[in-house]
Design an enzyme around this catalytic site. Sequence first.
Site, PDB file in Angstrom:
ATOM      1  CD  GLU A  32      -0.490   3.826  -7.803  1.00 28.14           C
ATOM      2  OE1 GLU A  32      -1.014   3.218  -6.847  1.00 28.14           O
ATOM      3  OE2 GLU A  32      -0.207   5.039  -7.765  1.00 28.14           O
ATOM      4  CG  HIS A  73      -1.182  -0.255  -5.390  1.00 32.48           C
ATOM      5  ND1 HIS A  73      -1.624   1.027  -5.228  1.00 32.48           N
ATOM      6  CD2 HIS A  73      -1.742  -0.966  -4.376  1.00 32.48           C
ATOM      7  CE1 HIS A  73      -2.417   1.076  -4.163  1.00 32.48           C
ATOM      8  NE2 HIS A  73      -2.512  -0.112  -3.642  1.00 32.48           N
ATOM      9  CB  SER A 114      -0.916   0.021   1.225  1.00 38.34           C
ATOM     10  OG  SER A 114      -1.777  -1.078   1.213  1.00 38.34           O
TER      11      SER A 114
END
Lengths: 287, 79
Positions: free
Chosen positions: A152, A140, A119
């Site tokens: 991402e 991500h 994260s």
Amino acid sequence: MTEINTVGVIGAGTMGIGGAHAFAAGGLPVVLVDVSEDALDRARDEIATNARMYGLIDPELAGKTDVLDRIIFATDAKLLADADFVVENVTENWAVKRDVYAEIDRICPPHTVFGVNTSAIPITTVASATARPDRVIGVHLMNPVPLKKVVEVIRGFHTSPATIETTQALLRRIGKASVVVADSPGFVTNRVAMLSVNEAIMLVEERVGAAAEIDVLFRQCLGHQMGPLETADLIGLDTVLHSLEVLLDNFNDPRFRPAQLLRRLVAAGRLGRKSGQGFYEYEGKGQ
Amino acid sequence: MDHLTTVRAFVGKHVQGIELGDDQDIFATAGVSSLFAVQLVVWVEKTFGISVAPADLDIDNFRTVREVARFVAERGLMA
């Protein structure tokens, strides 16, 4: 560019479950590794349910219920020796991740690319724990992974163009586009999203509005698909807390200080969707 | 409780800040995210002891409170 025949997924939590499902739905053989046999059992059940149900939302996934046939569930990380690409999703804690990377760096062949699903931890930091920093990249994934169309992707300091190409090609195979951004704590999405979620939690704490009211405003007035509090429940409140702590630690900026209510809910075991209760209640999960 | 009341109570608890009629499209109200579809069908299976067949796993069977209640009445074994 590396040819990918088998994908390894480490960590059978929320993200690992979605990741394994998404790669298997894309036709790739997957090895899903977790230290906990219980977690793997839950993962098997959840993937079976999701494989049936996600067709309700995405017609492309309808009828793809054979995904379990392509997933090997294992507690032995040595099975990752067959993986050409590994997506790591263990808990958002650098000490834990560091040990995992030292281990898979020994187990996996030199060509294997490590996709870091974190994260907020910088990809360059993760790469430094391996002897292959050019083959470490941020991947991500967003929850629920099989339903999300964009990933991402984060370019670490040493990440090579070939690694980026391999990663984007792999994601295209499972029907996902990607946006490549430079390395920074929280990248683009979580640097902004975690702040916004944290601030929304403070609004609940200060009784400015109830969770449902805040979320309706985001959905109906701002056009968000989900409000910040149901998003927090979906991510997992423990993950939100860990991410804010990583951001606070990396930026040394008090704007990332986690809300007291967030700390209290996590301590009380109210982790959101996965535990059956967070800002909302969810049937059929947890107690 | 009849099916309609049971379904209405469950959906009403999850649709936020909106007065939802029995014939209103649950997912068009923006009162829930699309993931609620999964939650709703899992709930239907557990509550009424139904295993929804692949052919029935169609969002059109679950779009409104009345359609969900009708589906349960047609496929349910238990009241």
